[in-house]
Design a protein around this motif. Structure first.
Motif, PDB file in Angstrom:
ATOM      1  N   SER A 208      70.625   9.088-119.315  1.00 57.74           N
ATOM      2  CA  SER A 208      70.268   8.990-120.730  1.00 57.74           C
ATOM      3  C   SER A 208      70.275  10.383-121.361  1.00 57.74           C
ATOM      4  O   SER A 208      70.284  11.406-120.669  1.00 57.74           O
ATOM      5  N   THR A 209      70.244  10.413-122.684  1.00 56.87           N
ATOM      6  CA  THR A 209      70.266  11.693-123.393  1.00 56.87           C
ATOM      7  C   THR A 209      69.014  12.510-123.092  1.00 56.87           C
ATOM      8  O   THR A 209      69.080  13.736-122.935  1.00 56.87           O
ATOM      9  N   SER A 210      67.848  11.847-123.006  1.00 61.07           N
ATOM     10  CA  SER A 210      66.623  12.590-122.694  1.00 61.07           C
ATOM     11  C   SER A 210      66.669  13.156-121.281  1.00 61.07           C
ATOM     12  O   SER A 210      66.234  14.294-121.041  1.00 61.07           O
ATOM     13  N   GLN A 211      67.195  12.384-120.335  1.00 59.20           N
ATOM     14  CA  GLN A 211      67.328  12.897-118.966  1.00 59.20           C
ATOM     15  C   GLN A 211      68.332  14.050-118.915  1.00 59.20           C
ATOM     16  O   GLN A 211      68.133  15.031-118.192  1.00 59.20           O
ATOM     17  N   TYR A 212      69.414  13.937-119.682  1.00 55.85           N
ATOM     18  CA  TYR A 212      70.405  15.012-119.726  1.00 55.85           C
ATOM     19  C   TYR A 212      69.792  16.293-120.288  1.00 55.85           C
ATOM     20  O   TYR A 212      70.074  17.395-119.804  1.00 55.85           O
TER      21      TYR A 212
ATOM     22  N   GLU B 192      62.116  13.822-109.621  1.00 52.38           N
ATOM     23  CA  GLU B 192      63.377  13.284-109.115  1.00 52.38           C
ATOM     24  C   GLU B 192      63.884  12.221-110.081  1.00 52.38           C
ATOM     25  O   GLU B 192      63.201  11.241-110.369  1.00 52.38           O
ATOM     26  N   LEU B 193      65.088  12.448-110.590  1.00 55.28           N
ATOM     27  CA  LEU B 193      65.725  11.531-111.538  1.00 55.28           C
ATOM     28  C   LEU B 193      66.661  10.613-110.759  1.00 55.28           C
ATOM     29  O   LEU B 193      67.450  11.078-109.930  1.00 55.28           O
ATOM     30  N   THR B 194      66.579   9.325-111.011  1.00 50.76           N
ATOM     31  CA  THR B 194      67.383   8.342-110.277  1.00 50.76           C
ATOM     32  C   THR B 194      68.417   7.721-111.209  1.00 50.76           C
ATOM     33  O   THR B 194      68.107   7.343-112.336  1.00 50.76           O
TER      34      THR B 194
ATOM     35  N   VAL C 217      51.435  11.901-119.919  1.00 51.59           N
ATOM     36  CA  VAL C 217      52.399  11.479-118.904  1.00 51.59           C
ATOM     37  C   VAL C 217      53.705  12.248-119.118  1.00 51.59           C
ATOM     38  O   VAL C 217      54.335  12.124-120.177  1.00 51.59           O
ATOM     39  N   LEU C 218      54.092  13.033-118.114  1.00 55.04           N
ATOM     40  CA  LEU C 218      55.311  13.843-118.218  1.00 55.04           C
ATOM     41  C   LEU C 218      56.540  13.124-117.672  1.00 55.04           C
ATOM     42  O   LEU C 218      57.625  13.241-118.229  1.00 55.04           O
ATOM     43  N   ARG C 219      56.394  12.422-116.570  1.00 53.07           N
ATOM     44  CA  ARG C 219      57.529  11.743-115.940  1.00 53.07           C
ATOM     45  C   ARG C 219      57.044  10.422-115.340  1.00 53.07           C
ATOM     46  O   ARG C 219      55.890  10.282-114.949  1.00 53.07           O
ATOM     47  N   ARG C 220      57.948   9.481-115.271  1.00 50.96           N
ATOM     48  CA  ARG C 220      57.745   8.249-114.527  1.00 50.96           C
ATOM     49  C   ARG C 220      58.874   8.140-113.512  1.00 50.96           C
ATOM     50  O   ARG C 220      60.042   8.135-113.887  1.00 50.96           O
ATOM     51  N   GLN C 221      58.518   8.076-112.250  1.00 54.57           N
ATOM     52  CA  GLN C 221      59.526   7.959-111.221  1.00 54.57           C
ATOM     53  C   GLN C 221      59.057   6.940-110.183  1.00 54.57           C
ATOM     54  O   GLN C 221      58.067   7.139-109.484  1.00 54.57           O
ATOM     55  N   GLY C 222      59.785   5.818-110.153  1.00 55.86           N
ATOM     56  CA  GLY C 222      59.427   4.761-109.231  1.00 55.86           C
ATOM     57  C   GLY C 222      58.081   4.153-109.559  1.00 55.86           C
ATOM     58  O   GLY C 222      57.786   3.768-110.694  1.00 55.86           O
TER      59      GLY C 222
END
Length: 483
Positions: free
Chosen positions: A273-277, A65-67, A383-388
């Motif tokens: 961000s560009t990476s999130q896009y 989940e991207l915030t 580590v693939l994602r950091r969320q919260g």
């Protein structure tokens, strides 16, 4: 004699004082030498254990989940402007800030006197143009009749000329008669030509009258439109904002007096961000219609709405970074354009991954695992994602490992720990033991000589003087004595 006695007494007392001082110094020296000659005390060394919260790493499929944060906008907004100027004679009761209107509702009426007068003048001009056209058509009809009569007259003159020539050929007529017939025929031909010119003029007059009628009809349509534009009608259902007019006021042409907003067609604009896009693109490089969730925290009442990403901004913008995206919302009760909201975007699902607390992964991208001997072992992770407060890691080859949930500077490779698993309540029953006199005396002496507050010393000594003492207290003191 008395002076001598006092002097001897003083000397005696001084001698006794010196003897006592020498004896005391010798006693202290003997005690120090005896103390230094003793063997140092040694206590049993106990390995310190740390209690740590652990969990078992289990691979699973997770939807990251991207915030982001964005602003709500209405997809349908209309600036209400007055096409003509004048005095406002009527304004709807709904023409107020926040007023709700429906499609086709009359919002504003401007004084139509000037527009009605202009329309009346144009209608009179239309009547004149129509009369001119009818007169030109009648003149054309008369010209055609006159041309037919002139042609008939010319035909008769030609017949008379033919008879005169025939009579002259038979010797009956004279040359003067023939010349007179020729002149009459020529005059009839000239009359025909004149009538044809009259018809051409009549046709040109009709064309001019038709053009003039078309012009005045255009003026008539414009005057009717100007009259109709003295009334402003709502184009769709919505809510009014930025209202700046009231009955009796004056507006100028093209002046904006309100804005009509449709609150049911909302979209959210947010920047990533560009990476999130890049994570929201499909294999062909196109933006995916990822589902989004919009939340507005209004004084503890959390309003939420769902939607999907529909498009992206055409350019980055001066001084901006990343990409601007737009998501259309479904039903969004309670939301209004301009709200600053939190946007959560569901990314494509990740397979064979695990969710860990962010505190479980160090800055060196390592986690601490507990082996069969309850000792810590560092293991590298991806580590693939950091969320919260959580991280998503690749779980390949790590399934089933026992991972420490919170790392601290006291924990490291090889340290013995006491694992505490989630959902298991540790029943810590105080274990009481009976101390032998020597062990009790050593502990009391250590506490008495320690640099602790007096009240703490008194409390611990009182516990040690009891018949049974807590095993945890004894273990803690002896671990410090051995360190």
């Amino acid at each position: 004699m008395r002076f001598l006695r006092r002097s001897l007494t003083g000397i005696f007392l001084l001698s006794m004082t010196l003897v006592l001082l020498a004896w005391a110094g010798n006693t202290v020296r003997s005690a120090v030498e005896a103390r230094l000659g003793q063997e140092p005390r040694s206590f049993a060394q106990r390995e310190r254990e740390f209690s740590v919260n652990v969990l078992t790493l289990a691979p699973q499929s997770i939807v990251p989940e991207l915030t982001a944060f964005g602003e709500l906008r209405s997809q349908r907004t209309l600036d209400l402007r007055s096409a003509t100027g004048g005095i406002v004679r009527h304004a709807s009761d709904a023409l107020v800030e926040g007023g709700a209107v429906t499609a086709g509702q009359l919002l504003l009426r401007i004084d139509p006197v000037e527009a009605e007068a202009a329309l009346a003048r144009i209608r009179a001009n239309v009547q004149d143009a129509e009369a001119e056209l009818r007169d030109a058509e009648r003149a054309l009809d008369l010209g055609r009749d006159e041309l037919a009569a002139a042609r008939a007259q010319a035909a008769l003159r030609d017949q008379a000329l033919a008879r005169a020539v025939d009579l002259q050929a038979r010797g009956v007529g004279t040359a003067a008669t023939v010349e007179e017939a020729e002149l009459a025929a020529s005059s009839a031909a000239a009359a025909v030509l004149t009538r044809r010119q009259s018809i051409a003029s009549a046709e040109a007059r009709i064309d001019q009258a038709t053009t003039g009628l078309a012009r005045v009809r255009i003026d008539l349509a414009e005057a009717e439109r100007n009259l109709a534009e003295t009334e402003v009608i709502a184009a769709f259902d919505g809510t009014l904002s930025d209202v700046t007019i009231s009955p009796g006021g004056r507006v100028t042409a093209n002046e904006m007096f309100a804005r009509l907003v449709d609150p049911s067609m909302l979209e959210v604009a947010f920047r990533v961000s560009t990476s999130q896009y890049a994570r929201l693109l499909d294999g062909a490089g196109n933006l995916t219609p990822a589902p989004v969730s919009v939340a507005l925290d209004a004084s503890g009442v959390n309003l939420t709405a769902l939607g999907r990403i529909t498009r992206e901004g055409a350019s980055v913008g001066t001084g901006q970074t990343g990409r601007q995206l737009f998501a259309q919302l479904d039903a969004a009760p309670g939301f209004r354009p301009g709200d600053f909201v939190t946007v959560r975007i569901a990314e494509p699902a990740l397979d064979d991954v695990a969710l860990l607390p962010a505190t479980a992964v160090g800055s060196d991208q390592m986690i601490l695992t507990v082996d069969a001997d309850d000792r810590l072992q560092p293991v590298p992770v991806d580590v693939l994602r950091r969320q919260g407060d959580d991280v998503i890691i690749a779980a390949g080859g790590l399934a089933g490992l026992t991972v420490v949930m919170e790392r601290s500077p006291l924990l490291g490779a090889g340290i013995k720990v006491r694992p505490i698993r989630p959902g298991v309540i540790a029943e810590e029953t105080a274990q009481m033991i009976t101390l032998d006199p020597d062990r009790r005396a050593r502990l009391i002496a250590y506490v008495a000589e320690g640099q602790m507050p007096d009240e703490v010393k008194a409390r611990i000594i009182a516990q040690l003087e009891q018949e049974e003492v807590s095993f945890e207290t004894v273990e803690r003191l002896e671990s410090r004595m051995g360190s």
